[in-house]
Write an enzyme that holds these catalytic residues in place. Structure first.
Site, PDB file in Angstrom:
ATOM      1  N   ASN A 188       0.824  -1.201   0.000  1.00 18.12           N
ATOM      2  CA  ASN A 188       0.000   0.000   0.000  1.00 18.12           C
ATOM      3  C   ASN A 188       0.862   1.256   0.000  1.00 18.12           C
ATOM      4  O   ASN A 188       1.731   1.398   0.866  1.00 18.12           O
ATOM      5  CB  ASN A 188      -0.886  -0.004   1.251  1.00 18.12           C
ATOM      6  CG  ASN A 188      -1.568   1.328   1.506  1.00 18.12           C
ATOM      7  OD1 ASN A 188      -2.381   1.765   0.707  1.00 18.12           O
ATOM      8  ND2 ASN A 188      -1.212   1.981   2.597  1.00 18.12           N
ATOM      9  N   GLU A 189       0.617   2.127  -0.974  1.00 11.98           N
ATOM     10  CA  GLU A 189       1.252   3.450  -1.009  1.00 11.98           C
ATOM     11  C   GLU A 189       2.767   3.366  -0.939  1.00 11.98           C
ATOM     12  O   GLU A 189       3.411   4.241  -0.362  1.00 11.98           O
ATOM     13  CB  GLU A 189       0.713   4.340   0.134  1.00 11.98           C
ATOM     14  CG  GLU A 189      -0.742   4.708  -0.054  1.00 11.98           C
ATOM     15  CD  GLU A 189      -1.349   5.480   1.117  1.00 11.98           C
ATOM     16  OE1 GLU A 189      -0.843   5.354   2.243  1.00 11.98           O
ATOM     17  OE2 GLU A 189      -2.330   6.195   0.902  1.00 11.98           O
ATOM     18  N   ILE A 190       3.343   2.300  -1.512  1.00 13.15           N
ATOM     19  CA  ILE A 190       4.796   2.215  -1.500  1.00 13.15           C
ATOM     20  C   ILE A 190       5.339   3.103  -2.627  1.00 13.15           C
ATOM     21  O   ILE A 190       6.158   3.994  -2.387  1.00 13.15           O
ATOM     22  CB  ILE A 190       5.271   0.757  -1.702  1.00 13.15           C
ATOM     23  CG1 ILE A 190       4.569  -0.189  -0.716  1.00 13.15           C
ATOM     24  CG2 ILE A 190       6.792   0.674  -1.564  1.00 13.15           C
ATOM     25  CD1 ILE A 190       4.977  -0.077   0.712  1.00 13.15           C
TER      26      ILE A 190
END
Ligand SMILES: *[C@@H]1O[C@H](CO)[C@@H](O)[C@H](O)[C@H]1NC(C)=O
Ligand SMILES: *[C@@H]1O[C@H](CO)[C@@H](O)[C@H](O)[C@H]1NC(C)=O
Ligand SMILES: *[C@@H]1O[C@H](CO)[C@@H](O)[C@H](O)[C@H]1NC(C)=O
Ligand SMILES: *[C@@H]1O[C@H](CO)[C@@H](O)[C@H](O)[C@H]1NC(C)=O
Ligand SMILES: *[C@@H]1O[C@H](CO)[C@@H](O)[C@H](O)[C@H]1NC(C)=O
Ligand SMILES: *[C@@H]1O[C@H](CO)[C@@H](O)[C@H](O)[C@H]1NC(C)=O
Length: 935
Positions: free
Chosen positions: A482-484
Site C-alpha cells: 500500500n502506497e509504497i
C-alpha cells in the site's frame, strides 16, 4: 521412551479422534491451555487459538481493551513476553512413523518447546510452520507439554533497530503511528497503531495448530492446496481468451512421503445441482519432497461461470482432489476438497489502443478490471482489519459485515495491507456473496529491509498465502503493498534525492523482481500490481531481471494511466469538482467522521461524551501521535479541527443545551459532511465512465472500523451504519441520476450514469420546490421531465443550466428533486428490469438554506413491519431514522429527502437483536432542522 512403549488405552483413544487413512491429527485447540507472563505473576486459563489480551480479558485480569484510554493503559501487555502452555497431552499414537507440530499462524516472535526441548523459533505471523518433532517425542518421558513463548514485538524490533548492522533509511521517510520500527517485523503493521486504530500489539497463537502423526511411510498430511483455474494459454498480465477451454491445475503441499508411483485425480461437482461435471486423473504430474502438482484441460466442458454480485450468479463447484498410490490398488493417501468457481478476473493495465481512442477514450493506459472478458464498474470500499484481535473475528460477525457490503450495492473490496491476509472463511463468504477481494501483501507506508534473510522470510509468506487462497473466485488481484510507490518513493525523493535511484532499485528488487515471479509461479489466474496506487507499467518482459518496467513519472499531459487516491482535509474544496483527481480508477478517497453516540457509549464513560473531551481526542489518531506519547492533543486536534471546520463551513452548527444531545448532533453533523463529500466524489468518478478518462472504479476509504473512534469508516465498530454507508448504497445503484452543482462556475448539470452493460432508457422528472414544499412557478424554467438513453458503462447529460438563469431569486429557498425510471438489463439476465433512483440538489450550502420545521413523524406499521415516515410542514433534508442500543441492523433507506405530504415506508433489516423486539419503540426520526434548532 514413554510413547514408543505404547498402551492399549492410548490406541483406543486415538481411534476415537479424527483420523484419516492412518493419520492421527490432533487439534491443539482441544487441549487445555494456560497463559503466563512475567508481567502478570499468575497463570490464567487460555484459549487456543488466542492472543494474550483476550485471555487476560476472559480471566478478569484486564478491563475491555477498547474501553477509554486502554490503548495506552495496556501497553504493559505488549511490552511483556507471554507463554502459552498446554496440559500434558494424552493419547498420542504409540506406533508412529513421524510426528509434526503444525502451526497455521503464530503472532509473531515465538519460541516453541515440547517436553521441555526447544523445537524452533518463528518470526512471521503470516506463515504456516511445520516442525518434525518425532525424535523429541520419542525421548519424552511423560505425556508431552507444548509450550510457546511469545516475545514482545515492540521490544524485539527496537532491539533490531538499535543493532548497528540493521538497515537504516533516510530520516522523514518511515511512518510511525505509535510503536516504532514496525518494518522490521512480519506482523500485522497496524498492530503498532494506525491513523484509525489503537496499538495493542497482541501476541499469541492466532490461528489453529495441530499435532500430526503419520503411521506409515506412504502417508501424507495436506498442509496447503493451490487450485488454479484458468483459460488455456492464460498469462497473468494479458487478457484471457474466453474461447479457450478451462485448465484445472491442482497442487498439494504435504508432510510425509509420497508413494513411489502416485497419481493425482479430481472430481468436479456443481454444488447446487450435485451433478458431477468431470472426474479424472490429472496429467503432467510433477512431484517434489513437499508437493505434488498436476493439471487437466476441460476440453468440451462448459462449467457455469461465477460472476460478481449484480453481474450474474455466483455458481460454485467443489473440486475434490485425491492423491492415490498406484502401486497399492489406487488407495487414497490424501484427499482434500476445495470449493471454487470458474471465472477469469483480469486487471487490464495495457496501453490505450487506437480503437479505444476512436471511441473517445483519452490516451495513456487502461486501469480497470475485466471479469469473464467483460469490463465492469467496480463499486466498493477498502477493508481494514475488522478487529485488533483476529481470534474474536467470527464468521457470524463477518457475515453481518459482508451482508452490509452487498446491501450497500458494493461488488469489490480492497483488502488493504497492512492488516492480515484474510482467513479462508472470509473468502468463502465473498465467494458466496459475489464480492471481489482485491488482495494485498502486507507492506504499507514504510520501506522494508532488503537483506536476504528478510526477503527469504517474506517469500515464504507470499507463496503460502498466494497458494492458500487461489481457489477462491472472489480473489481479484494481488498487489505488492500500500502506497509504497506513490508515497514512499516520493518521501525518499524529498528526503534524500541523491539516493533516490538506489531506493527505486530496492523497491523494484522486492516488489517486482522477487514478488512478481512468486505470484506468477503460483497462479496464472490472478494479475499482479507492485503497489496500490501506481502509474501502471510500461511493459512486461518476464525474461528481464526486472520483469515489469514501471511508468513512474514517465507520463504525458492529457493522458491517463492508472489509479488515484485523494485526501484533502481542506474543507474549503470538499465539493469543488476541480479538486478531484481524474484517472482510470479511484482506489482510495475520503474524510473522517465521528461514530454515533450509541457506538461511543460502548467504549467511553458518560463524563467523556463531549466533542473535545480528552478521551475522545486521544482516541482520535488522525493525525497520529508518531510515537508513544499519551498526550497527543497537538496532532489529534488537527483531525478534530478538520471535522469541525467541515461542519461549520457547510452545515448548521449544532448548539443544543443538553450536552449529550449536542455531542450526538455534532457526531451526526460530521457524518453528514462525510457522506456528502463521498457522494460528490463517487458521482464524479462514476460519471467518468463516459468521459475521456474512462473511469471504471471507485473504492472509498474505508468500509468499517476496527474500534470506536473517529475514522473514515462507513460502518461503525459493532455494525451500525454511518450516514455514509446509506448514501453510498444509494449512489452505487446501477442507474443513477446525479446533479453536479459547480458552485465556482455557477453551472448546474444533471447526468444519468449507468453501469449496466447494455444501454438503458427511460425518463426523469425534475421538480423545483421551495423549502416549504411548494412548487416553484414555471419549475424555475427547468423542463419537468426528459427522456434519455444511456449506453452501457456510460453517462449522458440530460440537463444543464446556470443557476443565475433559473427563474427564482432565492437560491436559499429552493430544492431540485430528481427522479429517474429506466428500463435496462442486469448483466447476464434475460429480462429487463425497471430501475428507479431519486436524488436532489440545492444551489446553496445546507447552512444557508431557509429550512423550516418539517414536522416529521415516524410510526411502526406492525403488519407490514415498516416504519412510516412523514413530513407534515416542510421539506425534510437528511431525514434520518435512528435506532437504539441493543439491536444491530440497518434501515433499507435512510438519509433521504421528504417533501410534505409524502409518505416513506422503510423496512429495517435486523442483524442481531438482544431487546426481544422492543427496539422498535426506540426508533426516532430527525432531519437537518433538528441539527439547527437549539432544543
Ligand atoms: C508475585 O506473587 C507472589 C505470591 O503471590 C508475591 O509474593 C510476589 O510479591 C508477587 N510479585 C510481584 C512482582 O507482584
Ligand atoms: C522473551 O522473548 C524473547 C524473544 O523470543 C526471548 O529472547 C527472551 O528470552 C524471552 N524472555 C523471557 C523472560 O521469557
Ligand atoms: C502437459 O504435457 C504434455 C505432454 O508432455 C505437453 O504437450 C503439454 O504442453 C503439457 N501441458 C502443460 C500445460 O504443461
Ligand atoms: C442463475 O441462477 C438461476 C437460479 O438457479 C437460474 O434460473 C438462472 O438461469 C441463472 N442465470 C444464469 C445466467 O446462469
Ligand atoms: C505502452 O506505451 C508506452 C509509452 O507510453 C511505451 O513505452 C510502452 O512500450 C507501451 N507498452 C506496450 C506493452 O506496448
Ligand atoms: C520513459 O519511457 C521511455 C520510452 O518508453 C524510455 O526511453 C525512458 O527511459 C523512460 N523514462 C523513465 C524515467 O522511465
Amino acid at each position: 521412551m514413554y510413547f514408543r512403549a505404547g498402551t492399549v488405552s492410548a490406541l483406543l483413544l486415538a481411534s476415537t479422534l479424527p483420523t484419516a487413512l492412518g493419520q492421527h491429527v490432533r487439534d491443539l485447540g482441544s487441549e487445555k491451555w494456560t497463559l503466563s507472563g512475567q508481567a502478570l505473576n499468575q497463570t490464567v486459563p487460555a484459549k487456543f487459538p488466542s492472543q494474550a489480551h483476550l485471555d487476560l480479558l476472559n480471566a478478569g485480569v484486564i478491563d475491555d481493551p477498547y474501553h477509554g484510554l486502554n490503548d495506552f493503559n495496556l501497553r504493559w501487555i505488549a511490552e511483556s513476553n507471554w507463554t502459552y502452555t498446554s496440559d500434558p497431552i494424552e493419547g498420542l499414537l504409540a506406533n508412529y512413523d513421524s510426528t509434526w507440530l503444525v502451526f497455521d499462524g503464530l503472532d509473531t516472535f515465538a519460541t516453541i518447546s515440547l517436553c521441555g526441548h526447544s523445537i524452533a523459533s518463528t518470526d512471521n505471523q503470516f506463515r504456516q510452520y511445520a516442525f518434525d518433532v518425532s525424535e523429541v517425542l520419542g525421548d519424552c518421558d511423560s505425556n508431552p507439554v507444548v509450550s510457546i513463548n511469545f516475545g514482545s514485538a515492540p521490544n524485539i524490533v527496537d532491539a533490531i533497530a538499535q543493532d548497528p548492522n540493521s538497515q537504516k533509511w533516510p530520516p522523514g521517510v518511515q511512518i510511525t503511528y505509535e510503536y516504532p520500527n514496525r518494518w522490521f517485523m512480519r506482523k500485522e503493521q497496524s498492530d503498532f497503531g494506525w491513523d484509525w486504530g489503537p496499538a495493542f500489539s497482541p501476541a499469541g497463537p492466532w490461528k489453529p495448530a495441530y499435532i500430526v502423526q503419520l503411521e506409515k511411510t506412504e502417508d501424507i498430511y495436506v498442509l496447503n492446496t493451490d487450485l488454479d483455474i484458468y483459460r488455456r494459454g492464460q498469462i497473468n498480465y494479458l487478457p484471457p481468451d474466453q474461447t479457450q477451454p478451462w485448465v484445472v491445475n491442482a497442487s498439494i503441499d504435504f508432510l510425509g512421503y509420497l508413494p513411489s508411483n502416485p497419481s493425482l485425480s479430481i472430481e468436479v461437482t456443481d454444488i447446487e445441482s450435485g451433478t458431477v461435471l468431470t472426474s479424472r486423473t490429472l496429467d503432467n504430474l510433477t512431484t517434489s519432497d513437499t508437493s505434488i502438482t498436476g493439471l487437466t484441460v476441460l476440453d468440451d466442458l462448459t462449467p457455469k461461470l461465477w460472476w460478481p454480485r449484480g453481474m450474474g450468479n455466483q455458481t460454485l463447484y467443489n473440486v475434490a482432489i485425491t492423491v492415490k498410490d498406484t502401486n497399492n490398488k489406487n488407495q487414497s493417501v490424501a484427499h482434500v476438497t476445495k470449493r471454487t468457481g470458474f471465472r477469469t478476473i483480469f486487471l487490464n493495465q495495457r496501453n490505450i489502443t487506437d480503437s479505444q481512442r476512436a471511441q473517445g477514450i483519452a490516451p495513456g493506459a487502461n486501469w480497470h478490471f475485466e471479469v469473464n472478458g467483460h469490463e465492469f464498474y467496480a463499486k466498493g470500499s477498502n477493508l481494514i482489519p475488522p478487529d485488533c484481535f483476529w481470534p474474536r473475528v467470527t464468521e457470524e460477525r463477518m457475515t453481518q459485515l459482508f451482508n452490509a457490503v452487498v446491501a450497500g450495492n458494493q461488488n469489490m473490496l480492497r483488502v488493504w495491507s497492512s492488516g492480515a491476509y484474510l482467513p479462508d472463511f472470509m473468502y468463502d463468504l465473498a465467494d458466496e456473496m459475489g464480492i471481489l477481494l482485491w488482495s494485498e501483501f502486507q507492506f504499507s507506508d514504510a520501506l522494508y529491509p532488503s537483506d536476504d534473510a528478510f526477503l527469504a522470510n517474506v517469500a515464504q509468506e507470499i507463496v503460502y498465502n498466494v497458494r492458500r487462497v487461489n481457489h477462491h473466485p472472489s480473489l481479484a488481484l494481488w498487489a505488492g503493498g500500500n502506497e509504497i510507490e506513490v508515497l514512499m518513493l516520493l518521501l525518499v525523493q524529498l528526503a534524500d534525492p541523491a539516493d533516490y535511484s538506489y531506493y527505486v532499485g530496492e523497491y523494484e528488487k522486492m516488489y517486482i523482481s522477487l514478488f512478481l515471479p512468486l505470484v506468477y509461479e503460483n497462479t496464472r489466474s490472478i494479475s499482479y500490481s507492485p503497489s496500490s496506487t501506481t502509474n501502471g507499467y510500461l511493459s512486461v518482459d518476464l525474461s528481464a531481471p526486472i520483469p515489469m518496467a514501471e511508468r513512474y513519472d514517465n507520463t504525458t499531459a492529457g493522458s491517463y494511466y492508472a489509479d488515484t487516491d485523494h485526501y484533502n482535509y481542506d474543507a474549503a474544496v470538499a465539493f469543488d469538482y476541480g479538486s478531484y483527481p481524474v484517472g482510470r480508477f479511484a482506489n482510495e478517497f475520503g474524510f473522517h467522521s465521528m461514530p454515533s453516540l450509541q457506538t461511543w457509549q460502548q467504549a467511553v464513560d458518560p463524563d467523556d461524551l463531549s466533542f473535545n473531551s480528552s478521551v475522545i481526542m486521544l482516541r482520535n489518531h488522525h493525525d497520529p501521535a508518531g510515537g508513544l506519547m499519551t498526550d497527543n492533543y497537538a496532532n489529534s486536534s488537527i483531525g478534530m479541527g478538520e471535522m469541525t471546520m467541515a461542519v461549520e463551513s457547510y452545515y448548521p452548527i449544532p448548539s443544543k443545551s443538553d450536552p449529550v444531545a449536542n455531542f450526538s448532533a455534532w457526531c451526526h453533523a460530521t457524518q453528514i459532511f462525510q457522506a456528502d463529500m463521498y457522494k460528490a466524489q463517487i458521482q464524479f468518478y462514476r460519471r467518468g465512465s463516459g468521459m475521456p478518462e474512462r473511469q471504471l472504479g471507485s473504492l472509498y476509504w474505508q468500509l468499517e472500523d476496527i474500534w470506536q473512534a473517529p475514522s473514515w469508516a462507513g460502518i461503525e465498530y459493532g455494525g451500525r451504519w454511518k450516514v455514509l454507508h446509506h448514501v453510498a448504497k444509494d449512489i452505487y445503484q446501477p442507474v443513477i441520476i446525479s446533479p453536479f452543482w459547480n458552485y465556482t462556475t455557477g453551472l448546474l448539470d444533471v447526468y444519468v450514469t449507468s453501469d449496466l452493460w447494455e444501454s438503458a432508457s427511460g425518463s426523469v422528472n425534475l421538480t423545483w420546490l421551495d423549502l416549504a414544499g411548494n412548487p416553484i412557478s414555471d419549475n424555475a424554467g427547468t423542463p419537468t421531465s426528459a427522456d434519455f438513453a444511456v449506453g452501457g458503462l456510460n453517462t449522458t447529460k440530460i440537463y444543464g443550466t446556470s443557476v443565475a438563469s433559473l427563474g427564482f431569486s432565492d437560491a436559499e429557498n429552493a430544492v431540485l428533486l430528481l427522479s429517474l425510471q429506466a428500463d435496462g438489463k442486469v448483466p447476464n439476465s434475460e429480462e429487463s428490469t425497471v430501475f428507479t433512483h431519486e436524488n436532489y440538489v440545492t444551489v446553496a450550502f445546507p447552512k444557508d438554506l431557509d429550512i423550516g420545521d418539517p414536522g416529521l413523524t415516524v410510526e411502526f406499521d406492525d403488519e407490514e413491519e415498516e416504519f412510516v415516515v412523514q413530513a407534515t410542514d416542510a421539506v425534510a433534508l437528511y431525514t434520518w431514522l435512528d435506532y437504539p442500543d441493543g439491536v444491530v441492523g440497518y434501515f433499507e433507506e435512510n438519509a433521504f429527502v421528504l417533501a410534505p405530504g409524502e409518505e416513506k415506508r422503510v423496512g429495517f433489516v435486523v442483524q442481531n437483536d438482544s431487546t426481544d423486539g422492543d427496539w422498535v419503540d426506540g426508533v426516532t426520526v430527525r432531519s437537518l432542522w433538528d441539527q439547527k434548532v437549539r432544543d
